[in-house]
Design a protein around this motif. Structure first.
Motif, PDB file in Angstrom:
ATOM      1  N   HIS A  43       0.886  -1.264   0.185  1.00 15.71           N
ATOM      2  CA  HIS A  43      -0.012   0.022  -0.007  1.00 15.71           C
ATOM      3  C   HIS A  43       0.763   1.135  -0.069  1.00 15.71           C
ATOM      4  CE1 HIS A  43      -3.248  -2.854   0.640  1.00 15.71           C
ATOM      5  NE2 HIS A  43      -3.275  -3.016   1.964  1.00 15.71           N
ATOM      6  N   ILE A  44       2.120   1.218   0.719  1.00 15.41           N
ATOM      7  CA  ILE A  44       3.225   2.439   0.823  1.00 15.41           C
ATOM      8  C   ILE A  44       3.422   2.339  -0.747  1.00 15.41           C
ATOM      9  CG2 ILE A  44       5.105   3.200   1.738  1.00 15.41           C
ATOM     10  CD1 ILE A  44       4.457   2.060   4.344  1.00 15.41           C
ATOM     11  N   PHE A  45       3.891   1.085  -1.305  1.00 17.61           N
ATOM     12  CA  PHE A  45       4.699   1.056  -2.609  1.00 17.61           C
ATOM     13  C   PHE A  45       3.832   1.988  -3.498  1.00 17.61           C
ATOM     14  CE2 PHE A  45       6.179  -1.432  -6.116  1.00 17.61           C
ATOM     15  CZ  PHE A  45       7.344  -0.886  -6.192  1.00 17.61           C
ATOM     16  N   ASP A  46       2.382   1.499  -3.559  1.00 23.02           N
ATOM     17  CA  ASP A  46       1.539   2.061  -4.698  1.00 23.02           C
ATOM     18  C   ASP A  46       0.918   3.544  -4.065  1.00 23.02           C
ATOM     19  OD1 ASP A  46       1.496  -0.286  -5.733  1.00 23.02           O
ATOM     20  OD2 ASP A  46      -0.276  -1.230  -4.714  1.00 23.02           O
ATOM     21  N   GLY A  47       1.565   3.963  -3.221  1.00 21.15           N
ATOM     22  CA  GLY A  47       1.307   5.552  -2.952  1.00 21.15           C
ATOM     23  C   GLY A  47      -0.245   5.858  -2.351  1.00 21.15           C
ATOM     24  N   VAL A  48      -0.837   4.946  -1.709  1.00 24.25           N
ATOM     25  CA  VAL A  48      -2.007   4.998  -0.968  1.00 24.25           C
ATOM     26  C   VAL A  48      -2.054   5.439   0.120  1.00 24.25           C
ATOM     27  CG1 VAL A  48      -3.140   3.481  -2.984  1.00 24.25           C
ATOM     28  CG2 VAL A  48      -2.672   2.594  -0.636  1.00 24.25           C
ATOM     29  N   ILE A  49      -0.907   5.327   1.145  1.00 25.36           N
ATOM     30  CA  ILE A  49      -0.681   5.604   2.498  1.00 25.36           C
ATOM     31  C   ILE A  49      -0.595   6.916   2.463  1.00 25.36           C
ATOM     32  CG2 ILE A  49       0.233   5.101   4.707  1.00 25.36           C
ATOM     33  CD1 ILE A  49      -1.735   2.786   3.617  1.00 25.36           C
ATOM     34  N   PRO A  50      -1.195   7.910   3.211  1.00 28.48           N
ATOM     35  CA  PRO A  50      -0.753   9.332   3.344  1.00 28.48           C
ATOM     36  C   PRO A  50       0.202   9.751   4.209  1.00 28.48           C
ATOM     37  CG  PRO A  50      -2.787   9.061   4.369  1.00 28.48           C
ATOM     38  CD  PRO A  50      -2.349   7.625   3.678  1.00 28.48           C
ATOM     39  N   SER A  51       0.809  10.714   4.206  1.00 25.27           N
ATOM     40  CA  SER A  51       1.808  11.355   4.830  1.00 25.27           C
ATOM     41  C   SER A  51       3.321  10.645   5.094  1.00 25.27           C
ATOM     42  CB  SER A  51       1.326  11.279   6.526  1.00 25.27           C
ATOM     43  OG  SER A  51       1.331  10.098   7.348  1.00 25.27           O
ATOM     44  N   MET A  52       3.609   9.822   3.875  1.00 25.40           N
ATOM     45  CA  MET A  52       4.735   9.414   3.739  1.00 25.40           C
ATOM     46  C   MET A  52       5.565  10.383   3.474  1.00 25.40           C
ATOM     47  SD  MET A  52       5.037   5.916   4.390  1.00 25.40           S
ATOM     48  CE  MET A  52       6.660   5.603   3.741  1.00 25.40           C
ATOM     49  N   GLN A  53       7.094  10.459   3.839  1.00 26.37           N
ATOM     50  CA  GLN A  53       8.051  11.666   3.400  1.00 26.37           C
ATOM     51  C   GLN A  53       9.093  10.716   2.736  1.00 26.37           C
ATOM     52  OE1 GLN A  53       8.946  13.992   6.911  1.00 26.37           O
ATOM     53  NE2 GLN A  53       6.760  14.265   7.066  1.00 26.37           N
ATOM     54  N   HIS A  54       9.809  11.590   1.691  1.00 25.96           N
ATOM     55  CA  HIS A  54      10.791  11.019   0.888  1.00 25.96           C
ATOM     56  C   HIS A  54      11.960  10.631   1.797  1.00 25.96           C
ATOM     57  CE1 HIS A  54       9.707  12.107  -3.428  1.00 25.96           C
ATOM     58  NE2 HIS A  54       8.871  12.901  -2.719  1.00 25.96           N
ATOM     59  N   GLY A  55      12.526   9.654   1.919  1.00 25.05           N
ATOM     60  CA  GLY A  55      13.709   9.189   2.515  1.00 25.05           C
ATOM     61  C   GLY A  55      13.124   8.226   3.719  1.00 25.05           C
ATOM     62  N   ASP A  56      11.858   8.029   4.074  1.00 30.40           N
ATOM     63  CA  ASP A  56      11.252   7.218   5.149  1.00 30.40           C
ATOM     64  C   ASP A  56      11.856   5.698   5.053  1.00 30.40           C
ATOM     65  OD1 ASP A  56      10.105   9.553   6.492  1.00 30.40           O
ATOM     66  OD2 ASP A  56       8.033   8.878   5.692  1.00 30.40           O
ATOM     67  N   ILE A  57      12.339   5.384   6.106  1.00 28.36           N
ATOM     68  CA  ILE A  57      12.828   3.876   5.861  1.00 28.36           C
ATOM     69  C   ILE A  57      11.450   3.006   5.899  1.00 28.36           C
ATOM     70  CG2 ILE A  57      14.283   2.313   7.093  1.00 28.36           C
ATOM     71  CD1 ILE A  57      15.820   4.217   7.929  1.00 28.36           C
ATOM     72  N   VAL A  58      11.219   2.098   5.564  1.00 30.71           N
ATOM     73  CA  VAL A  58      10.044   1.363   5.094  1.00 30.71           C
ATOM     74  C   VAL A  58      10.243  -0.128   6.060  1.00 30.71           C
ATOM     75  CG1 VAL A  58       9.090   2.217   3.323  1.00 30.71           C
ATOM     76  CG2 VAL A  58      10.622   0.540   3.043  1.00 30.71           C
ATOM     77  N   GLY A  59       9.297  -0.827   6.277  1.00 32.29           N
ATOM     78  CA  GLY A  59       9.061  -2.230   6.675  1.00 32.29           C
ATOM     79  C   GLY A  59       8.785  -2.338   8.148  1.00 32.29           C
ATOM     80  N   HIS A  60       8.186  -3.269   8.422  1.00 35.23           N
ATOM     81  CA  HIS A  60       7.572  -3.642   9.795  1.00 35.23           C
ATOM     82  C   HIS A  60       7.763  -4.853  10.293  1.00 35.23           C
ATOM     83  CE1 HIS A  60       3.934  -3.651   7.557  1.00 35.23           C
ATOM     84  NE2 HIS A  60       3.717  -4.977   7.895  1.00 35.23           N
ATOM     85  N   GLU A  61       8.423  -5.873   9.593  1.00 35.10           N
ATOM     86  CA  GLU A  61       8.694  -7.411   9.947  1.00 35.10           C
ATOM     87  C   GLU A  61      10.003  -7.539   9.966  1.00 35.10           C
ATOM     88  OE1 GLU A  61       4.964  -9.818   8.120  1.00 35.10           O
ATOM     89  OE2 GLU A  61       6.333  -9.393   6.646  1.00 35.10           O
ATOM     90  N   ALA A  62      10.769  -7.584  11.212  1.00 37.36           N
ATOM     91  CA  ALA A  62      12.075  -7.636  11.506  1.00 37.36           C
ATOM     92  C   ALA A  62      12.405  -8.299  12.590  1.00 37.36           C
ATOM     93  CB  ALA A  62      12.580  -6.116  11.414  1.00 37.36           C
ATOM     94  N   MET A  63      13.632  -8.939  12.755  1.00 37.11           N
ATOM     95  CA  MET A  63      14.179  -9.658  13.696  1.00 37.11           C
ATOM     96  C   MET A  63      15.659  -9.318  13.699  1.00 37.11           C
ATOM     97  SD  MET A  63      14.005 -13.686  13.190  1.00 37.11           S
ATOM     98  CE  MET A  63      14.842 -14.013  14.673  1.00 37.11           C
ATOM     99  N   GLY A  64      16.291  -9.868  14.782  1.00 36.17           N
ATOM    100  CA  GLY A  64      17.860  -9.454  15.031  1.00 36.17           C
ATOM    101  C   GLY A  64      18.433  -9.697  16.100  1.00 36.17           C
ATOM    102  N   GLU A  65      19.467  -9.154  16.318  1.00 29.48           N
ATOM    103  CA  GLU A  65      20.392  -9.143  17.565  1.00 29.48           C
ATOM    104  C   GLU A  65      20.403  -7.919  18.358  1.00 29.48           C
ATOM    105  OE1 GLU A  65      25.029 -10.045  18.908  1.00 29.48           O
ATOM    106  OE2 GLU A  65      24.088 -11.057  17.051  1.00 29.48           O
ATOM    107  N   VAL A  66      20.384  -7.877  19.701  1.00 33.18           N
ATOM    108  CA  VAL A  66      20.300  -6.501  20.156  1.00 33.18           C
ATOM    109  C   VAL A  66      21.921  -6.271  20.312  1.00 33.18           C
ATOM    110  CG1 VAL A  66      20.243  -5.566  22.490  1.00 33.18           C
ATOM    111  CG2 VAL A  66      18.321  -7.255  21.577  1.00 33.18           C
TER     112      VAL A  66
END
Length: 389
Positions: A43-66
């Motif tokens: 939805h972000i990629f297609d431009g339908v989510i408002p209030s995105m700004q140029h350079g915003d880092i995307v993605g909300h599925e993540a895991m890793g090491e502290v």
């Protein structure tokens, strides 16, 4: 560090950006070992989510090491391996205390703005617009996690990243979608959308006791994956979905219907669906809710409509007359992931559920922009993309 950034419709780039830093004593910084592209990211990629700004880092599925922990965070330590929920909860407000972390009253610094649109504000989300906090996303080498003493769950070394990563969103979301249906012995559950969340919902519905699952999509690879799970499948481009569901349920309708599609439903199959596309294209509407209309009509009297597909604004021509006169129950939410994490992690550890079945494509952050396009266009059998920074 490298990260995937947004620069407008269909324009995701892999760029060098500043490393995140501790901003609050409860923060943690994780080195991302695996992240994924979600259907909601499209939805972000297609431009339908408002209030995105140029350079915003995307993605909300993540895991890793502290790799760094704030001074007030006693839950995590450097070296811990964690999965990060996509919604951000403080753990202390009215909603968090009741397990409704995605309704957190404190984690969205822009709540006054979103309240003007939605009446009140949900929690802040990683990588999902300034309307929902402006937090940097997890498609990056490093991620700052606010309220890290509440959200992340530690992952045992006996599990692979592939097994654990989807605890961040799609596994809890699909499970919640099925749980909302209050499944009873013998129930038939109809699910619109056989993307990653739909696939998790199919398997969760069976896990919770459904006798039959009817899965609706048109992508051959998705339909085949649904059949492997035991679902009966319908292709909406070749069948009238309402007629077929009535036929399969002897005229009663499904006991519960799950909308795992949301705002960008395919507009192939009806006059209303075509009208949705025209209204969005001419800025007369915000969403294309064809699937929701169909789910309402296909649900039996006093059944449940479970909505986990993302909608952003105001929906048109929703058949509320059908819903109220036939006693339907609606249940919907952005998933309070933290509420489900202990139980679902347990299911994975016990070998009762392995979410990694949905992965079809892998790549690096540099591959991300092209994989966004492939996922959006459903090319090369692409169902789920995992990136390894």
């Amino acid at each position: 560090m490298k990260a995937l950034t947004w620069h407008g419709k269909s324009d995701i780039r892999c760029e060098s950006v500043e490393d995140p830093r501790i901003e609050d004593g409860r923060d943690a910084i994780i080195k991302v070992t695996a992240c994924a592209i979600c259907g909601s990211d499209l939805h972000i990629f297609d431009g339908v989510i408002p209030s995105m700004q140029h350079g915003d880092i995307v993605g909300h599925e993540a895991m890793g090491e502290v790799v760094e922990v704030g001074g007030d965070n006693s839950k995590l330590k450097v070296g811990d391996r964690v999965v990060v929920p996509f919604s951000i909860g403080c753990g202390e407000c009215f909603f968090c205390k009741r397990g409704f972390y995605s309704g957190c009253e404190r984690s969205n610094p822009n709540k006054d703005i979103v309240s003007k649109v939605w009446g009140n504000s949900p929690a802040g989300l990683h990588g999902y617009s300034h309307l929902l906090g402006g937090y940097a996303g997890g498609q990056a080498e490093y991620l700052r996690v606010p309220y890290a003493d509440v959200g992340p769950i530690k992952v045992p070394n006996t599990l692979t990243d592939d097994q654990a990563l989807f605890l961040s969103d799609i596994f809890p979301t699909g499970y919640m979608a099925a749980e909302f249906c209050d499944i009873q012995q013998g129930d038939t559950i109809a699910i619109w959308g056989c993307g990653p969340v739909g696939q998790m919902a199919i398997r969760s519905a069976f896990l919770l006791g459904a006798e039959r699952v009817i899965a609706i999509d048109t992508v051959p690879e998705r339909l085949e994956l649904a059949r492997k799970a035991g679902a009966e499948t319908l292709d909406f481009r070749h069948e009238d979905i309402y007629d077929r569901i009535m036929e399969l349920t002897r005229g009663r309708g499904a006991d519960a219907c799950i909308d795992a599609v949301g705002t960008e439903a395919d507009t192939f199959s009806s006059v209303y669906a075509t009208w949705d596309r025209i209204k969005v294209a001419t800025f007369m509407g915000t969403d294309r809710p064809h699937v929701l209309r169909q789910a309402i009509h296909c649900c039996r009297n006093f059944g449940t409509v479970s909505i986990v597909g993302v909608y952003g604004g105001f929906l048109d021509k929703i058949p509320m007359g059908s819903a109220i006169n036939r006693g339907l129950t609606f249940r919907m939410a952005q998933t309070p992931v933290q509420r489900y994490l202990p139980k679902l992690l347990g299911l994975i550890e016990e070998g009762k559920f392995d979410p990694s079945f949905v992965i079809t494509h892998r790549g690096s952050l540099e591959d991300g922009p092209e994989l966004y396009k492939k996922f959006r266009d459903k090319k090369d059998g692409c169902i789920k993309v995992v990136l390894q920074p």
